[in-house]
Design an enzyme around this catalytic site. Structure first.
Site, short mmCIF file in Angstrom:
data_model
loop_
_atom_site.label_atom_id
_atom_site.label_comp_id
_atom_site.label_asym_id
_atom_site.label_seq_id
_atom_site.Cartn_x
_atom_site.Cartn_y
_atom_site.Cartn_z
N ASP A 50 13.42 47.21 7.58
CA ASP A 50 12.01 47.51 7.83
C ASP A 50 11.49 46.75 9.04
O ASP A 50 11.27 45.53 8.97
CB ASP A 50 11.18 47.15 6.59
CG ASP A 50 11.41 48.14 5.46
OD1 ASP A 50 11.21 49.34 5.68
OD2 ASP A 50 11.80 47.70 4.36
N ASP A 93 10.57 55.83 -0.27
CA ASP A 93 10.46 54.39 0.02
C ASP A 93 9.14 53.85 -0.52
O ASP A 93 8.08 54.25 -0.07
CB ASP A 93 10.53 54.22 1.55
CG ASP A 93 10.52 52.77 1.99
OD1 ASP A 93 10.47 51.86 1.14
OD2 ASP A 93 10.57 52.56 3.22
#
Ligand code: DX5
Ligand code: ZN
Length: 232
Positions: free
Chosen positions: A37, A180
């Site tokens: 991320d 996600d």
């Protein structure tokens, strides 16, 4: 044909002082990808992982690096991450107006990586219309980008089902759908039943007492839900 789900643990929840150990752990437990991320503190409220980290991760990871770019200027940054070793690169639809979304997808493919477009919770699946035929993956976010450990936004599975339908209409039968945010034992079944193929898990894996067995349990539940959905 039945295709099993893949787990992509997010290293945002891993132990940054022992990243190599944590990556070996998820590889041995059968993870499909390492989810990275990248947040710039502007597109979303957090500053996380940058190009030098991805370069070093690429040196040690034995499974593909799935790099989720949460940055305001993806066209500038995406070549850096491809050069650093990203195998799969995700850009956010909200950051690329009009034809720029198509340009970003071409740029990712020209760089030799797989292309994915992400949608924030309030962005409709229709934002993918111009690119869905040429994408490798779509990421449906089930929390607002920024942090691990948030709760799953109820109803996110409806957007997954809509993306499945759009991919079918665009004849893209290779498209993977990733989800996600807030996915764990309590939520994995509904997203896999709706059509999710790749499951990002931060807290539910790295926050567990036994991360390897948590990963395997989530995968198992996801596969069972898919099988049930196929049979119904
Ligand atoms: C949020 C990130 C997620 C996050 C997932 O901006 O994109 O990948 O780390 O963490 P969990 O699974 O804990 O919600
Ligand atoms: Zn992510």
């Amino acid at each position: 044909m039945f295709q099993s789900v893949k787990i992509a643990p997010s290293i945002l929840s891993a132990d940054f002082m022992n990243l190599e150990r944590d990556i070996r752990l998820i590889e041995q437990a059968g993870a499909g990808y390492v989810h990275v991320d990248v947040i710039d503190g502007h597109f979303a409220p957090n500053i996380t992982i940058g190009v030098p980290h991805v370069k070093q991760l690429a040196r040690i990871a034995e499974i593909p690096l799935d790099v989720h770019l949460m940055v305001s200027n993806p066209l500038v940054q995406l070549p850096w991450f491809i050069a650093a070793g990203a195998d799969m690169l995700t850009v956010h639809a909200e950051t690329l107006e009009g034809q720029w979304l198509e340009s970003a997808v071409s740029l990712i493919h020209d760089g030799g990586a797989k292309a994915c477009v992400a949608l924030k919770p309030n962005t409709p699946a229709e934002a993918l219309a111009s690119v869905i035929g040429s994408l490798d993956m779509v990421l449906v976010m089930s929390v607002e980008p920024g942090f691990s450990g948030q709760g799953y936004i109820e109803g996110s599975e409806d957007k997954i089902a809509r993306v499945v339908q759009m991919a079918r209409e665009a004849d893209n039968d290779q498209l993977l759908i990733q989800v996600d945010g807030g996915i764990g034992l309590a939520t994995v079944e509904r997203v896999c039943a709706a059509g999710a193929d790749v499951i990002v898990c931060g807290n539910a894996v790295f926050g567990a007492d036994d991360p390897a067995s948590a990963l395997k349990q989530i995968e198992e539940l996801g596969n069972q839900a898919r099988l049930r959905a196929l049979a119904s």
